[in-house]
Design an enzyme around this catalytic site. Structure first.
Site, mmCIF file in Angstrom:
data_model
loop_
_atom_site.group_PDB
_atom_site.id
_atom_site.type_symbol
_atom_site.label_atom_id
_atom_site.label_comp_id
_atom_site.label_asym_id
_atom_site.label_seq_id
_atom_site.Cartn_x
_atom_site.Cartn_y
_atom_site.Cartn_z
ATOM 1 N N GLY A 6 0.796 -1.219 0.000
ATOM 2 C CA GLY A 6 0.000 0.000 0.000
ATOM 3 C C GLY A 6 0.830 1.270 0.000
ATOM 4 N N SER A 7 2.167 1.158 -0.174
ATOM 5 C CA SER A 7 2.997 2.364 -0.126
ATOM 6 C C SER A 7 2.939 3.146 -1.440
ATOM 7 C CB SER A 7 4.447 1.993 0.201
ATOM 8 O OG SER A 7 4.942 1.072 -0.749
ATOM 9 N N GLY A 8 2.461 2.486 -2.516
ATOM 10 C CA GLY A 8 2.326 3.197 -3.793
ATOM 11 C C GLY A 8 3.236 2.682 -4.896
ATOM 12 N N LYS A 9 3.821 1.511 -4.727
ATOM 13 C CA LYS A 9 4.790 0.978 -5.698
ATOM 14 C C LYS A 9 4.161 0.761 -7.078
ATOM 15 C CE LYS A 9 5.623 -2.770 -3.232
ATOM 16 N NZ LYS A 9 4.707 -2.498 -2.112
ATOM 17 N N THR A 12 1.330 1.931 -8.239
ATOM 18 C CA THR A 12 0.867 3.212 -8.782
ATOM 19 C C THR A 12 2.023 3.971 -9.401
ATOM 20 O OG1 THR A 12 -0.838 3.297 -7.086
ATOM 21 C CG2 THR A 12 -0.338 5.358 -8.208
ATOM 22 N N GLU A 21 6.395 -7.446 -9.138
ATOM 23 C CA GLU A 21 6.525 -8.702 -8.373
ATOM 24 C C GLU A 21 6.659 -9.914 -9.297
ATOM 25 O OE1 GLU A 21 7.062 -9.220 -5.332
ATOM 26 O OE2 GLU A 21 6.360 -7.458 -4.248
#
Lengths: 279, 279
Positions: free
Chosen positions: B43-46, B48, B169
């Site tokens: 959820g850190s924005g990777k 996006t 990933e």
């Protein structure tokens, strides 16, 4: 207790474009898993790990043989077993986080006030309490994986199958999930079946089942598994660095035991201190 | 391909007062041929950020440039074709019958190439991902192993000969052999001059050959630099990523930490060092 009695699971699979063949995904499996054990299931892609888990849950029925959970033969989906899939999208049923987690509880006819309490508690366990009212599609896949885990954990099932349930989690979240699983196992005495490709997870479990093309290649304690360094080449896996380290230390006369990193640090520090003193 | 992000913000629901910036004022420059590893918590924005880098989504505020051209102007839009994005578990996007039909799909759709040219491109691309053309072209996509399906799906993107490739990933859910083999494919693409952006929680898979590591936290970059500098900043970034266990152990040893700054770059170095403790 979980028992597989001569279980074979056969499925039609095409090998080349036109030729279909029946293949034994699992072949004549006999195994007992005692109540309250924490068992990791490992093996290559396609070795039968997920089929093994789904047979326990009763999502698949064996072609021959019997799967027995808690003294009852599995006939259809077994409510005593919780199942967390690899892909969270497989089991998200509600657009909102709180509704999704409450879904299983609703089916169990839990009272509304109790439900609310358990939903909040479950979200806290996976550190997602800020997302109680969030639409699930706003969350990343890793976060969705946490929501799904929370939903299954609230059901308080006797057996829980984690099917690569941490694959999309970041390192810290993986550690958090493992803490929760350990609590479910050690405190609440749940039987845990933990399917994984990350052999570091095995450090936390009691036993290891290694599947190889549908058969059991190894079934024993994690200690026996980690000490047997000859299997790596044959079954194509690599022992984690920490295991290599513990094995090396044992060879030099220091037994550290297979434990998590913080405990390992403490033990190595103790050795360093002792050696300093003796100098 | 050079990519520049200038003061980029992204808010998925800018009209909603409760909505937050998923990306919060990020500026980065990625140079042609660079290997960039993006890490950070769930959820850190990777993802996006990766979608902004590829021009898949338009920033709420700020600009994206490809080779100096505005990504959303006419001149920049043409460059977008030279970027390939490989999403998480891309094999879910395979939909044709055979590997050949899937990989050649975009070429057939875009037209302009003869069937023999298309066959040559597919052949070349399959060899790039380590799948033998004769053996795999007529295989059913759905009956490949997980590792093979992942590679076939990656080939579907590579067949367009992108200059910049994003992997989100890439190794999730793969067993040891498939993982090693896919990492080799990514390494090979980088050596062939492609610009690679890789998102992964398993930093140990990619740390050794990353030119730049970006760590993001709540939509902001908290670390940007070479992989070996990461270890010197252990305390600063330890909450955002999980270091390889051997690094964590070394860092936790009393009286050892200070003396090794800058001397240990790889996991192998670290393991050798730890073994040396009990010499």
């Amino acid at each position: 207790m979980i028992e597989f009695k001569g279980v074979t699971y056969r499925a039609a699979k095409s090998v080349k474009t036109a030729a279909y063949e029946n293949i034994d995904i699992l072949c004549d499996i006999d195994i007992r898993i005692s109540k309250g054990r924490f068992v990791s299931i490992i093996g290559k892609n396609g070795s039968g790990k997920t089929t093994f888990g789904m047979l326990i849950k009763g999502l698949l029925a064996p072609t021959s043989g019997e799967v027995i959970v808690d003294a009852e033969v599995n006939r259809g989906v077994n409510d005593k077993v919780g199942y967390i899939f690899t892909n969270p999208e497989n089991q998200i049923v509600h657009p909102l986080v709180e509704d999704d987690i409450a879904f299983g509880l609703e089916n169990q006819m839990a009272a509304e006030s109790e439900m609310r309490q358990r939903v909040v508690a479950a979200l806290k366990e996976v550190s997602m309490e800020a997302h109680l009212k969030s639409p699930i599609h706003w969350l990343s896949r890793g976060e969705q994986q946490k929501i799904v885990a929370a939903g299954v954990i609230t059901l308080n099932s006797e057996v829980i199958v984690f099917d690569e349930a941490a694959s999309l989690l970041d390192g810290k979240a993986k550690d958090e999930l493992m803490r929760i699983v350990l609590k479910l196992n050690k405190v609440d005495e749940k039987t845990i079946i933990y399917i994984t490709h990350d052999l570091r997870d095995v450090i936390f479990t009691d036993d290891v089942i290694l599947l190889e093309s549908g058969s059991i290649a190894f079934n024993g304690s994690k200690e026996a598994f980690f000490k047997d360094t000859d299997m790596q080449e044959k079954y194509k896996y690599e022992l984690p660095d920490v295991v290599k380290l513990v094995n090396y230390f044992r060879g030099k006369g220091f037994e550290l035991g297979y434990c998590d990193t913080p405990a390992l640090i403490e033990k190595i520090n103790a050795i360093l201190k002792q050696r300093q003193r003796s100098l | 391909m050079d990519v520049n992000l200038k003061n980029v913000y992204l808010n998925y629901n800018p009209n909603l007062s409760s909505s937050r910036n998923v990306i919060n004022n990020i500026s980065i420059s990625i140079n042609n041929g660079e290997f960039v590893l993006i890490c950070g918590r769930n959820g850190s924005g990777k993802t996006t950020l990766a979608q902004l880098i590829t021009g898949l989504i338009r920033p709420t505020k700020g600009s994206v440039f490809f080779n100096g051209e505005d990504a959303f102007a006419h001149s920049g839009r043409a460059l977008k074709k030279r970027i390939g994005m490989i999403f998480q578990t891309p094999e879910e996007q395979l939909f044709e019958r055979t590997v050949y039909e899937d990989v050649s799909f975009v070429l057939q759709r875009d037209g302009g190439l003869s069937q023999s040219d298309i066959a040559a491109r597919v052949k070349e691309t399959l060899s790039l991902v380590g799948l033998d053309y004769e053996e795999y072209k007529d295989r059913l996509s759905f009956n490949l192993s997980s590792g093979e399906r992942r590679k076939a799906a990656i080939a579907c993107v590579l067949v367009n000969a992108p200059e910049l490739i994003v992997f989100d990933e890439p190794t999730v859910g793969l067993d040891y052999t498939a993982r090693k083999s896919l990492i080799k494919v990514i390494k090979r693409l980088h050596s062939a001059g492609k610009t690679i952006i890789c998102i992964s929680h398993n930093i140990e898979n990619f740390l050794d050959f990353s030119d730049t590591v970006l760590i993001i936290k709540e939509g902001e970059i908290v670390f940007s630099g070479a992989g070996d500098r990461l270890l010197d900043n252990f305390d600063m970034v330890k909450d955002e990523i999980r270091f390889p266990d051997v690094f964590t152990i070394i860092h936790g040893l009393e009286g050892v930490r200070g003396g090794l700054n800058g001397n240990i770059y790889s996991k192998d170095d670290a393991l050798t060092f730890l073994k040396g403790i009990i010499k």
